[in-house]
Design an enzyme around this catalytic site. Structure first.
Site, PDB file in Angstrom:
ATOM      1  N   LYS A   1      21.923  90.860  26.847  1.00 14.23           N
ATOM      2  CA  LYS A   1      22.989  91.909  26.809  1.00 14.23           C
ATOM      3  C   LYS A   1      24.518  91.334  26.395  1.00 14.23           C
ATOM      4  O   LYS A   1      24.796  89.981  26.731  1.00 14.23           O
ATOM      5  CB  LYS A   1      23.193  92.778  27.718  1.00 14.23           C
ATOM      6  CG  LYS A   1      21.912  93.796  27.764  1.00 14.23           C
ATOM      7  CD  LYS A   1      21.963  95.157  28.514  1.00 14.23           C
ATOM      8  CE  LYS A   1      20.877  95.767  28.339  1.00 14.23           C
ATOM      9  NZ  LYS A   1      20.510  96.907  29.316  1.00 14.23           N
TER      10      LYS A   1
ATOM     11  N   ARG B   1      14.031  94.055  33.750  1.00 16.10           N
ATOM     12  CA  ARG B   1      13.440  94.431  32.398  1.00 16.10           C
ATOM     13  C   ARG B   1      14.096  93.487  31.438  1.00 16.10           C
ATOM     14  O   ARG B   1      15.279  93.229  31.299  1.00 16.10           O
ATOM     15  CB  ARG B   1      14.095  95.626  32.010  1.00 16.10           C
ATOM     16  CG  ARG B   1      13.566  96.171  30.444  1.00 16.10           C
ATOM     17  CD  ARG B   1      14.409  97.546  30.233  1.00 16.10           C
ATOM     18  NE  ARG B   1      13.849  97.833  28.962  1.00 16.10           N
ATOM     19  CZ  ARG B   1      14.452  97.349  27.825  1.00 16.10           C
ATOM     20  NH1 ARG B   1      15.345  96.856  27.784  1.00 16.10           N
ATOM     21  NH2 ARG B   1      13.986  97.989  26.738  1.00 16.10           N
TER      22      ARG B   1
HETATM   23  N1  HH2 Z   1      18.469  98.617  28.277  1.00 21.21           N
HETATM   24  C1  HH2 Z   1      17.879  98.848  26.935  1.00 21.21           C
HETATM   25  C2  HH2 Z   1      16.984  99.650  26.789  1.00 21.21           C
HETATM   26  N2  HH2 Z   1      16.361 100.231  27.787  1.00 21.21           N
HETATM   27  N3  HH2 Z   1      15.922 100.845  30.273  1.00 21.21           N
HETATM   28  C3  HH2 Z   1      16.441 100.583  31.568  1.00 21.21           C
HETATM   29  N4  HH2 Z   1      15.672 101.004  32.504  1.00 21.21           N
HETATM   30  N5  HH2 Z   1      17.292  99.646  31.593  1.00 21.21           N
HETATM   31  C4  HH2 Z   1      18.020  98.780  30.710  1.00 21.21           C
HETATM   32  O1  HH2 Z   1      19.034  98.437  31.010  1.00 21.21           O
HETATM   33  C5  HH2 Z   1      17.596  99.353  29.371  1.00 21.21           C
HETATM   34  C6  HH2 Z   1      16.674  99.943  29.034  1.00 21.21           C
HETATM   35  C7  HH2 Z   1      18.528  98.055  25.738  1.00 21.21           C
HETATM   36  O2  HH2 Z   1      17.855  96.977  25.563  1.00 21.21           O
HETATM   37  P1  HH2 Z   1      16.874  96.720  24.454  1.00 21.21           P
HETATM   38  O3  HH2 Z   1      15.872  97.765  24.583  1.00 21.21           O
HETATM   39  O4  HH2 Z   1      16.494  95.478  24.313  1.00 21.21           O
HETATM   40  O5  HH2 Z   1      17.588  97.006  23.023  1.00 21.21           O
HETATM   41  P2  HH2 Z   1      17.661  98.375  22.139  1.00 21.21           P
HETATM   42  O6  HH2 Z   1      18.331  99.599  22.896  1.00 21.21           O
HETATM   43  O7  HH2 Z   1      18.581  98.224  20.839  1.00 21.21           O
HETATM   44  O8  HH2 Z   1      16.187  98.641  21.829  1.00 21.21           O
END
Ligand code: HH2
Length: 280
Positions: free
Chosen positions: A219, A254
């Site tokens: 992040k 995650r």
């Molecule tokens: N962070 C993201 C998405 N879903 N769910 C939980 N429970 N906790 C988190 O910290 C979290 C999450 C954001 O990361 P990512 O899926 O890699 O990216 P994007 O939102 O751009 O798809």
């Protein structure tokens, strides 16, 4: 014997969720797995690398992102969920829309990862009815505007109170706490200081009666701290933050980098088991 929480690994003290974004625009792996066959291949690889859950998402929630709509989200995730379930992979569905969760659960997903902690009024009844597990996350604002000017008087107390309230509401709607987890939502309507306060005081969230999850992997706050604008260059910082969270009581992680996180947490656990002051 108390019911074991299905979110948690039955014997290991930490549980790994592998990130699988079937999106063109996610912040770290956007576009890489937009093709269903590549996404399925990646999901199988995540499982082989040690993911206890493969967390399938069809809408990016990075700061500033626009919602895509349920139809498009479903079109992206459903073939991937169906195929992974058919191949024995435990699937988590990363959505805040009950209609999308319903289709994914119908296809065999066992966990709903809801970044809005059941803001959709149909979500808790669905999770209750389906008998699946759910992860409730805190977010201030919405992905589109959440990083504009996040404000709290005490971020840890406010996130804690929010999650406690959502757990109670979920229980009132028929979802037992033994099937729930909580997540402070690192980067979701939080400044760098807010993220660090939540991680540094994560222990204050561990007595809510539901396991604590964190998503720190790659992040941007880690990029800001270490001077790594490229998400792929944030591995060491991600592992360090995961270990710190583990020492503060986090139990679900995650992550994008499965094997590396597993190894880091196994080493942390081995050391912790020899610390006579370690209570949990
Ligand atoms: N962070 C993201 C998405 N879903 N769910 C939980 N429970 N906790 C988190 O910290 C979290 C999450 C954001 O990361 P990512 O899926 O890699 O990216 P994007 O939102 O751009 O798809």
């Amino acid at each position: 014997m108390p019911e074991t929480n299905p979110l948690l690994h039955p014997t290991r003290p930490f549980t790994l969720m592998g990130v699988l974004n079937v999106t063109p625009d996610s912040f770290s792996d956007g576009g890489r797995y937009a093709d269903p066959s590549l996404a399925i291949e990646r999901g199988l690889a995540l499982r082989a690398l040690g993911a206890d859950w493969v967390d399938v998402g069809g809408e990016s929630t990075r700061p500033g992102s626009e919602p895509v709509g349920a139809e498009e989200e479903l079109r992206r995730i459903l073939p991937v969920v169906q195929s992974l379930v058919a191949q024995g992979v435990p699937v988590s569905i990363d959505t805040y829309r009950a209609s999308v969760a319903e289709a994914a659960v119908g296809a065999g997903a066992g966990l709903v990862n809801d970044i809005s902690a059941f803001s959709d009024p149909a979500m808790a009844p669905l999770v209750a009815r389906a008998g699946v597990a759910a992860l409730l996350m805190h977010m201030q604002g919405s992905p589109k505007n959440m990083q504009k000017s996040p404000h709290y008087s005490d971020v840890v107390l406010e996130v804690r109170a929010f999650l406690a309230g959502r757990l109670e509401a979920a229980e009132r709607q028929g979802v037992p706490r033994a099937r729930l987890g909580v997540d402070p939502g690192i980067g979701f309507g939080k400044s760098i200081e807010h993220n660090l306060a939540l991680l540094g005081r994560l222990r204050e969230l561990t007595d809510l009666g539901a396991p604590v999850a964190v998503g720190v992997s790659r992040k941007s706050f880690l990029g800001a701290i270490t001077g790594n604008p490229d998400p792929g260059g944030r591995l060491a910082a991600s592992l360090s933050a995961a270990v710190c969270a583990y020492q503060q009581g986090a139990r679900l992680f995650r992550v994008h980098d499965l094997k590396e996180t597993r190894d880091a947490l196994m080493a942390a656990e081995a050391v912790k088991s020899h610390d006579p002051r370690s209570a949990d």
